[in-house]
Design an enzyme around this catalytic site. Structure first.
Site, PDB file in Angstrom:
ATOM      1  CD  GLU A  72      -1.387  -2.477   1.659  1.00 43.64           C
ATOM      2  OE1 GLU A  72      -2.094  -3.498   1.536  1.00 43.64           O
ATOM      3  OE2 GLU A  72      -0.220  -2.518   2.123  1.00 43.64           O
ATOM      4  CB  ALA A 184       7.719 -36.143 -13.365  1.00 38.99           C
ATOM      5  CD1 TRP A 200      17.184 -35.841 -17.287  1.00 37.28           C
ATOM      6  CD2 TRP A 200      16.259 -35.529 -15.289  1.00 37.28           C
ATOM      7  NE1 TRP A 200      18.151 -35.305 -16.469  1.00 37.28           N
ATOM      8  CE2 TRP A 200      17.607 -35.102 -15.228  1.00 37.28           C
ATOM      9  CE3 TRP A 200      15.477 -35.433 -14.147  1.00 37.28           C
ATOM     10  CZ2 TRP A 200      18.172 -34.591 -14.064  1.00 37.28           C
ATOM     11  CZ3 TRP A 200      16.042 -34.915 -13.000  1.00 37.28           C
ATOM     12  CH2 TRP A 200      17.373 -34.497 -12.966  1.00 37.28           C
ATOM     13  NE  ARG A 214      13.313 -29.366  -6.327  1.00 34.47           N
ATOM     14  CZ  ARG A 214      14.285 -29.985  -6.976  1.00 34.47           C
ATOM     15  NH1 ARG A 214      15.405 -29.323  -7.264  1.00 34.47           N
ATOM     16  NH2 ARG A 214      14.152 -31.241  -7.344  1.00 34.47           N
ATOM     17  CB  THR A 226      14.070 -39.836  -2.805  1.00 36.21           C
ATOM     18  OG1 THR A 226      12.703 -40.202  -3.004  1.00 36.21           O
ATOM     19  CG2 THR A 226      14.448 -38.762  -3.809  1.00 36.21           C
ATOM     20  N   GLY A 320       8.880 -40.529  -3.221  1.00 31.10           N
ATOM     21  CA  GLY A 320       8.321 -41.631  -3.989  1.00 31.10           C
ATOM     22  C   GLY A 320       7.033 -42.147  -3.375  1.00 31.10           C
TER      23      GLY A 320
END
Length: 606
Positions: A72, A184, A200, A214, A226, A320
């Protein structure tokens, strides 16, 4: 057709209950400004403000980070005289810590004729306060979900306001940070081949999107599998900006000794485990600067409750299926980001993004709400909510009657007051709160610093006869938020320890004391706020600062809390010597020695 009606085509007319489509567009612009700091600073309540005269925007601003100048104030400064009689659109009700009400004062003094608030502040100590103050000042205020209804463009604008501050809404409503599960997978639902190879699954475009996500999180969580299989870094890989804490959950601590996550030079790593697990490995991690947190029983909910206590707003799960399933079952996953790659890898034993949930019928499947689809390179990103964003639009107005003079008084004062984030109830005690201070330089000229943190970090290089040290001071002074100043100061001092003043370990306590003194004596509301804590122990509750904060399990030295309590006592009884000059105490050489001796005694007494 009456104003606010619907045309035969089903499109809402230009005039609505809210005002006009221009109003909706201005509110969406305010949200855009609120989100402009994404990835630059740690997650924080997001504020955006647009000042408009009809269709024309004459001023705007967005909160850059914790403790930065309010949106503001920025908007009114940009609009100047054109703010008088104009309309201000706020994505979120203002919430200045410490009762100085800079945002409210800017709107009132700017002469705004109308203020439209997208939603009330979710935090109880701010909720309704700014709205009531503006109305008392004669400003017409309209609030989303209360003074105007939904439908059409305005409904989308109000939803955008909620989405921008979804982490804060989840924190307030569920006493948990907002958790997002990201994964993914291939078109046939695999996150890796049968061998475990996963580099990938998705495209470079999708991976860049993950880096940005992230950077908008306080922490990233993975499981032991992982770490063992992928050996990730979990950094944003973006130059500058915020790096989230990296959390590894492992009950047995059967982890590799040389994982990338044990390098804490670019980001903090926290390992959360079962009490007593692999104590030898715990010592190894601690020696490398990794924080270890033990739980009686390690579970996703226990970890998220711990993250809530650390002050986190947003957490990203990049684990995972073995960990994502219990996280979902514990009810701590609120949102899902699923990148679907146009690939088929097959494999009966190939890993899937979510493990066993105990469901035997498709009718038991969990359904996502507010589902959206977006193409990222060749992939498709599907987002949705397992738990809808909490709606607080129809809340009470308990704080509406609290006057500005009474804001500093703390009702039901606890015996121990913990503070850390500047947007918390006691956030004004933090070094990260936006309260500019004025202190003389080495030759007596007044210098304005945006916060205590700016002054403290820059002081590390003060008096060093090196051009680079002078450059570092300028960079820190120009940082747009206290958090950015802290990151700069800590990074530069670790990269070039030779440029840090030789007496820093001795004088840093007096530097902090001088800055706190300048802050709390320059603002009457802050001084009253500090004095109202009399009788309470002040504890800086930062989990990863053992010098200024209480650190993990409260074993830190808490020197910030100690200095504040000392300052509080000296205000009440008067300093040993010295006098007030231009809003801060001018201390003598003897006073400096007195404070330094006191700080040294506090250190040795531990």
């Amino acid at each position: 057709m009456a104003a606010g009606g619907v045309l035969a085509s089903g499109i809402v007319s230009v005039r609505s209950v809210f005002g006009s489509f221009e109003d909706s567009a201005h509110m969406l612009k305010a949200v855009e400004l609120a989100e402009s700091s994404n990835g630059l600073t740690a997650p924080h309540p997001k504020f955006g403000c647009v000042i408009a005269r009809g269709r024309r925007i004459v001023g705007g601003g967005g909160l850059y980070g914790q403790g930065a100048r309010s949106a503001e104030v920025q908007a009114v400064e940009e609009a100047r005289e054109q703010a008088r009689g104009a309309t201000a659109f706020l994505s979120l009700e203002p919430g200045d810590c410490g009762g100085d009400d800079a945002a409210i004062a800017a709107l009132v003094q700017g002469g705004l004729g109308r203020v439209v608030v997208g939603m009330r502040h979710p935090l109880a100590h701010f909720r309704g306060k700014a709205i009531a103050a503006l109305r008392r000042a004669g400003v017409r205020v309209e609030v989303g979900g209360e003074d105007f209804g939904g439908g059409g463009a305005i409904e989308a604008a109000l939803k955008a306001c909620q989405s921008a501050n979804a982490p804060l809404l989840y924190r307030v409503s569920h006493n948990l940070p907002m958790s997002t599960l990201k994964y993914a997978m291939t078109l046939d639902g695999k996150i890796a081949a049968s061998s475990g190879h996963s580099a990938w699954v998705s495209s470079a475009v999708s991976r860049h999107r993950v880096m940005k996500t992230r950077a908008q999180s306080d922490a990233v969580i993975v499981g032991g599998n992982t770490v063992r299989i992928d050996n990730p870094n979990l950094t944003t890989r973006l130059e500058g900006g915020h790096q989230p804490d990296r959390i590894v959950m492992s009950r047995a601590l059967d982890l590799p000794r040389d994982a990338n996550l044990w390098d804490v030079s670019k980001a903090n790593t926290i390992v959360m485990t079962q009490k007593g697990s692999n104590l030898e490995f715990q010592k190894l991690l601690t020696s490398r600067g990794v924080e270890v947190v033990e739980f009686d029983f390690l579970s996703p909910r226990a970890v998220m409750e711990h993250c809530y206590m650390r002050g986190y707003l947003s957490v990203l799960w990049e684990c995972g299926g073995m960990l994502s399933a219990p996280a979902i079952q514990d009810g701590v996953v609120h949102k899902v980001l699923a990148f679907i790659a146009p690939k088929i890898v097959g494999g009966l034993r190939a890993a899937t993004p979510v493990g066993e949930l105990g469901m035997v019928q498709m009718t038991q499947a969990l359904k996502l709400s507010d589902v959206a689809f977006e193409q990222t390179g060749p992939d498709m990103l599907v987002t949705g909510y397992l738990h809808p964003i909490p709606d607080i639009s129809h809340g009470d107005d308990k704080l509406a009657s609290i006057s500005r003079e009474n804001v500093a008084v703390i009702p039901n004062k606890p015996s121990i007051i913990r503070f850390n984030k500047p947007w918390d109830r006691y956030g004004a005690l933090s070094t990260l709160s936006y309260h500019p201070i004025t202190l003389p330089d080495s030759i007596g000229n007044p210098v304005v610093w945006s916060s205590v943190e700016h002054y403290y970090q820059a002081s590390k290089f003060a008096g060093v006869n090196d051009q680079l040290a002078i450059q570092y001071i300028a960079e820190i002074q120009g940082a747009e938020s206290p958090e950015e100043a802290a990151r700069l100061g800590e990074t530069l001092s670790s990269q070039r320890p030779d440029l840090v003043r030789k007496d820093w370990d001795v004088v840093k306590f007096q530097v902090m004391r001088t800055a706190l003194q300048a802050k709390f004596l320059a603002y009457p509301a802050l001084k009253s706020f500090l004095l109202s804590t009399e009788g309470s122990v002040l504890v800086e509750s930062s989990q990863n600062d053992s010098l200024w904060g209480a650190s993990i399990n409260g074993v830190g030295l808490n020197h910030l809390g100690r200095l504040l309590m000392d300052l509080r006592g000296e205000i009440l009884r008067g300093p040993p010597t010295g006098n007030l000059v231009n809003g801060h105490t001018k201390t003598s050489v003897n006073d400096h020695r007195y404070f330094l001796d006191r700080c040294r005694q506090q250190v040795t007494s531990q």
